[in-house]
Design a protein around this motif. Structure first.
Motif, PDB file in Angstrom:
ATOM      1  N   MET A 144       0.842  -1.178   0.000  1.00  0.00           N
ATOM      2  CA  MET A 144       0.000   0.000   0.000  1.00  0.00           C
ATOM      3  C   MET A 144       0.880   1.232   0.000  1.00  0.00           C
ATOM      4  O   MET A 144       1.775   1.350   0.823  1.00  0.00           O
ATOM      5  CB  MET A 144      -0.884   0.039   1.238  1.00  0.00           C
ATOM      6  CG  MET A 144      -1.923  -1.039   1.305  1.00  0.00           C
ATOM      7  SD  MET A 144      -3.072  -0.822   2.660  1.00  0.00           S
ATOM      8  CE  MET A 144      -1.998  -0.653   4.050  1.00  0.00           C
ATOM      9  N   THR A 190     -10.628   7.807   9.152  1.00  0.00           N
ATOM     10  CA  THR A 190      -9.776   6.622   9.123  1.00  0.00           C
ATOM     11  C   THR A 190      -8.368   7.051   8.722  1.00  0.00           C
ATOM     12  O   THR A 190      -8.180   7.683   7.682  1.00  0.00           O
ATOM     13  CB  THR A 190     -10.296   5.578   8.112  1.00  0.00           C
ATOM     14  OG1 THR A 190     -11.628   5.220   8.479  1.00  0.00           O
ATOM     15  CG2 THR A 190      -9.425   4.346   8.094  1.00  0.00           C
ATOM     16  N   VAL A 208      -4.301   5.897   8.071  1.00  0.00           N
ATOM     17  CA  VAL A 208      -3.432   4.773   7.724  1.00  0.00           C
ATOM     18  C   VAL A 208      -2.014   5.301   7.517  1.00  0.00           C
ATOM     19  O   VAL A 208      -1.818   6.351   6.909  1.00  0.00           O
ATOM     20  CB  VAL A 208      -3.928   4.076   6.434  1.00  0.00           C
ATOM     21  CG1 VAL A 208      -2.985   2.983   6.003  1.00  0.00           C
ATOM     22  CG2 VAL A 208      -5.317   3.528   6.634  1.00  0.00           C
ATOM     23  N   THR A 250       1.407   5.055   5.596  1.00  0.00           N
ATOM     24  CA  THR A 250       1.833   4.567   4.285  1.00  0.00           C
ATOM     25  C   THR A 250       3.122   5.277   3.896  1.00  0.00           C
ATOM     26  O   THR A 250       3.708   5.994   4.705  1.00  0.00           O
ATOM     27  CB  THR A 250       0.714   4.796   3.235  1.00  0.00           C
ATOM     28  OG1 THR A 250       1.067   4.138   2.023  1.00  0.00           O
ATOM     29  CG2 THR A 250       0.485   6.264   2.975  1.00  0.00           C
ATOM     30  N   ARG A 266      -9.036   1.320  -0.604  1.00  0.00           N
ATOM     31  CA  ARG A 266     -10.031   0.453   0.031  1.00  0.00           C
ATOM     32  C   ARG A 266      -9.914   0.498   1.554  1.00  0.00           C
ATOM     33  O   ARG A 266     -10.915   0.534   2.260  1.00  0.00           O
ATOM     34  CB  ARG A 266      -9.875  -0.988  -0.451  1.00  0.00           C
ATOM     35  CG  ARG A 266     -10.529  -1.248  -1.790  1.00  0.00           C
ATOM     36  CD  ARG A 266     -10.632  -2.735  -2.086  1.00  0.00           C
ATOM     37  NE  ARG A 266      -9.345  -3.419  -2.049  1.00  0.00           N
ATOM     38  CZ  ARG A 266      -8.498  -3.526  -3.062  1.00  0.00           C
ATOM     39  NH1 ARG A 266      -8.799  -2.982  -4.221  1.00  0.00           N
ATOM     40  NH2 ARG A 266      -7.364  -4.168  -2.925  1.00  0.00           N
ATOM     41  N   LYS A 267      -8.682   0.516   2.051  1.00  0.00           N
ATOM     42  CA  LYS A 267      -8.466   0.491   3.502  1.00  0.00           C
ATOM     43  C   LYS A 267      -9.034   1.742   4.184  1.00  0.00           C
ATOM     44  O   LYS A 267      -9.552   1.655   5.291  1.00  0.00           O
ATOM     45  CB  LYS A 267      -6.984   0.353   3.817  1.00  0.00           C
ATOM     46  CG  LYS A 267      -6.715   0.071   5.261  1.00  0.00           C
ATOM     47  CD  LYS A 267      -5.332  -0.471   5.482  1.00  0.00           C
ATOM     48  CE  LYS A 267      -5.195  -0.907   6.924  1.00  0.00           C
ATOM     49  NZ  LYS A 267      -3.979  -1.631   7.154  1.00  0.00           N
TER      50      LYS A 267
END
Length: 66
Positions: free
Chosen positions: A1, A21, A23, A25, A47-48
């Motif tokens: 990702m 959300t 994340v 990366t 998508r995550k």
């Protein structure tokens, strides 16, 4: 990702946030090459975080060594 970004160095670690959300990366490639877009997320990353299509995201550098 990962994300593509035209000016940040490859390997730079970032927090990407979309609708609450977040994340962790990193920049893995150059791009996007479409005017007005600053980031291109991989399908897995999109998508995550629940992103579909072209949206506004928030990002911040992740501190190294943390």
């Amino acid at each position: 990702m990962g994300v593509a970004q035209p000016t940040l160095p490859c390997g730079a670690r970032l927090f990407i946030t979309y609708r609450g959300t977040t994340v962790l990366t990193q920049v893995v490639d150059r791009g996007p090459y479409t005017a007005g877009r600053q980031f291109d997320l991989t399908d897995a990353l999109a998508r995550k975080v629940g992103l579909r299509g072209v949206q506004t995201i928030h990002w911040a550098y992740a501190r190294s060594g943390a």
